[in-house]
Design an enzyme around this catalytic site. Structure first.
Site, PDB file in Angstrom:
ATOM      1  N   LEU A   1       0.843  -1.194   0.000  1.00  0.00           N
ATOM      2  CA  LEU A   1       0.000   0.000   0.000  1.00  0.00           C
ATOM      3  C   LEU A   1       0.881   1.248   0.000  1.00  0.00           C
ATOM      4  CD1 LEU A   1      -2.590  -1.300   2.627  1.00  0.00           C
ATOM      5  CD2 LEU A   1      -3.045  -0.902   0.200  1.00  0.00           C
TER       6      LEU A   1
ATOM      7  N   LYS B   1       8.004   1.602  13.723  1.00  0.00           N
ATOM      8  CA  LYS B   1       8.471   1.114  12.423  1.00  0.00           C
ATOM      9  C   LYS B   1       9.350   2.140  11.711  1.00  0.00           C
ATOM     10  CE  LYS B   1       6.449  -0.252   7.933  1.00  0.00           C
ATOM     11  NZ  LYS B   1       5.182  -0.649   7.284  1.00  0.00           N
TER      12      LYS B   1
ATOM     13  N   TYR C   1       1.821   2.789   8.060  1.00  0.00           N
ATOM     14  CA  TYR C   1       1.373   2.705   6.666  1.00  0.00           C
ATOM     15  C   TYR C   1       2.064   1.526   5.986  1.00  0.00           C
ATOM     16  CZ  TYR C   1       5.440   5.881   5.774  1.00  0.00           C
ATOM     17  OH  TYR C   1       6.676   6.491   5.730  1.00  0.00           O
ATOM     18  N   CYS C   2       1.373   0.954   5.013  1.00  0.00           N
ATOM     19  CA  CYS C   2       1.832  -0.249   4.307  1.00  0.00           C
ATOM     20  C   CYS C   2       2.273  -1.340   5.292  1.00  0.00           C
ATOM     21  CB  CYS C   2       2.969   0.077   3.342  1.00  0.00           C
ATOM     22  SG  CYS C   2       3.277  -1.209   2.113  1.00  0.00           S
ATOM     23  N   PRO C   3       1.369  -1.733   6.213  1.00  0.00           N
ATOM     24  CA  PRO C   3       1.752  -2.731   7.221  1.00  0.00           C
ATOM     25  C   PRO C   3       1.977  -4.111   6.606  1.00  0.00           C
ATOM     26  CG  PRO C   3      -0.604  -2.316   7.321  1.00  0.00           C
ATOM     27  CD  PRO C   3      -0.038  -1.327   6.344  1.00  0.00           C
TER      28      PRO C   3
END
Length: 283
Positions: free
Chosen positions: A93, A161, A148-150
């Site tokens: 994502l 992260k 975001y973008c896990p």
């Protein structure tokens, strides 16, 4: 040496460093470059390759992001903040790329035994652990919910992260890709994506569950380690680690055959972006 770390012990690493090309370096070129190198390494025409790259003020969307019910509004917000928006050709994502984020691709040939997907992820994770072995920190690989973008190979320190790993496989080549937030404010980057999803969703019901961003779950290495970690210092550490783990490092550019292949993959990226992004965002 673990099986994943042994993947890094290549007799020769071809190095393509595109980390200092500046703001004009287009992210579409990067994804075309990795596909080109995947094909070249996969066919045996090129040794294992490490490519490094930096893009300024760019948001890279995944295919799923292009299905947001109010995508145009989300993109308009990002552009108003001064960002260019593209759609990549691999999974995942939305992520933020800027001058404080170093991207690295490790490209291997998929041997007859095959490179297990987790082995590729683990190799990148272990490389990052080698680089920061002198720091008294534990680098974990697990999904950081709220980022975001896990994904299951989010790299974090104290549950914040700083990196995400992905993979792309083409024609016998495996590209293990990572983005590393070296400097800058992780929370501010996350707020940008948080607002993008707010604008793109507007509380609409969707079959796909988009991430609920919790900005404080993201941080840069500089923030986490309490000392400056620049893109250039990170590059030096990466090259040093690869040299210590394997053989010679050979700087290189694309061959004539690869240049032709690159043009083909670049056109595919351009076509993909024209297909998935609103007309007003085409360039």
């Amino acid at each position: 040496m673990s099986t994943s770390l042994s993947l890094l012990a290549q007799p020769k690493w071809r190095i393509i460093d595109q980390s200092s090309l500046g703001p004009q370096f287009d992210a579409l070129h990067s994804f075309a470059m990795d596909d080109t190198l995947c094909t070249s390494v996969g066919s045996g025409d090129s040794p294992a390759t490490m490519r490094s790259w930096v893009h300024h003020q760019t948001i890279v969307l995944g295919i799923q992001d292009t299905r947001l019910p109010h995508l145009e509004d989300g993109i308009r917000y990002l552009e108003e903040q001064g960002y260019r928006v593209i759609v990549r050709n691999s999974g995942g994502l939305a992520v933020v790329l800027d001058e404080g984020v170093l991207n690295v691709s490790l490209i291997f040939r998929d041997t007859e035994k095959g490179i297990d997907i987790n082995r590729g992820y683990d190799a990148m994770w272990e490389l990052i652990q080698v680089i920061f072995a002198s720091y008294n920190v534990k680098i974990e690989a697990k999904e950081i919910v709220g980022s975001y973008c896990p994904g299951s190979y989010d790299l974090s320190i104290n549950d914040q992260k700083f990196a995400g790993i992905s993979q792309r496989r083409i024609r016998g080549g495996v590209a293990v890709q990572i983005y590393l937030c070296a400097t800058g404010n992780g929370t501010q980057r996350a707020k940008l994506i948080q607002k993008f999803y707010e604008e793109g969703l507007k509380e609409a019901e969707t079959k796909f569950t988009y991430p609920v961003i919790v900005p404080e779950t993201m941080a840069s290495l500089t923030e986490l380690l309490g000392e400056e970690v620049t893109v250039s210092s990170l590059m030096l550490s990466l090259l040093t680690a690869l040299k210590e783990l394997g053989g010679s490092l050979v700087p290189a550019s694309l061959s004539e055959e690869e240049s032709v292949l690159f043009d083909y993959h670049l056109q595919r990226m351009i076509d993909r972006n024209e297909k998935f992004l609103p007309v007003e965002n085409e360039s």
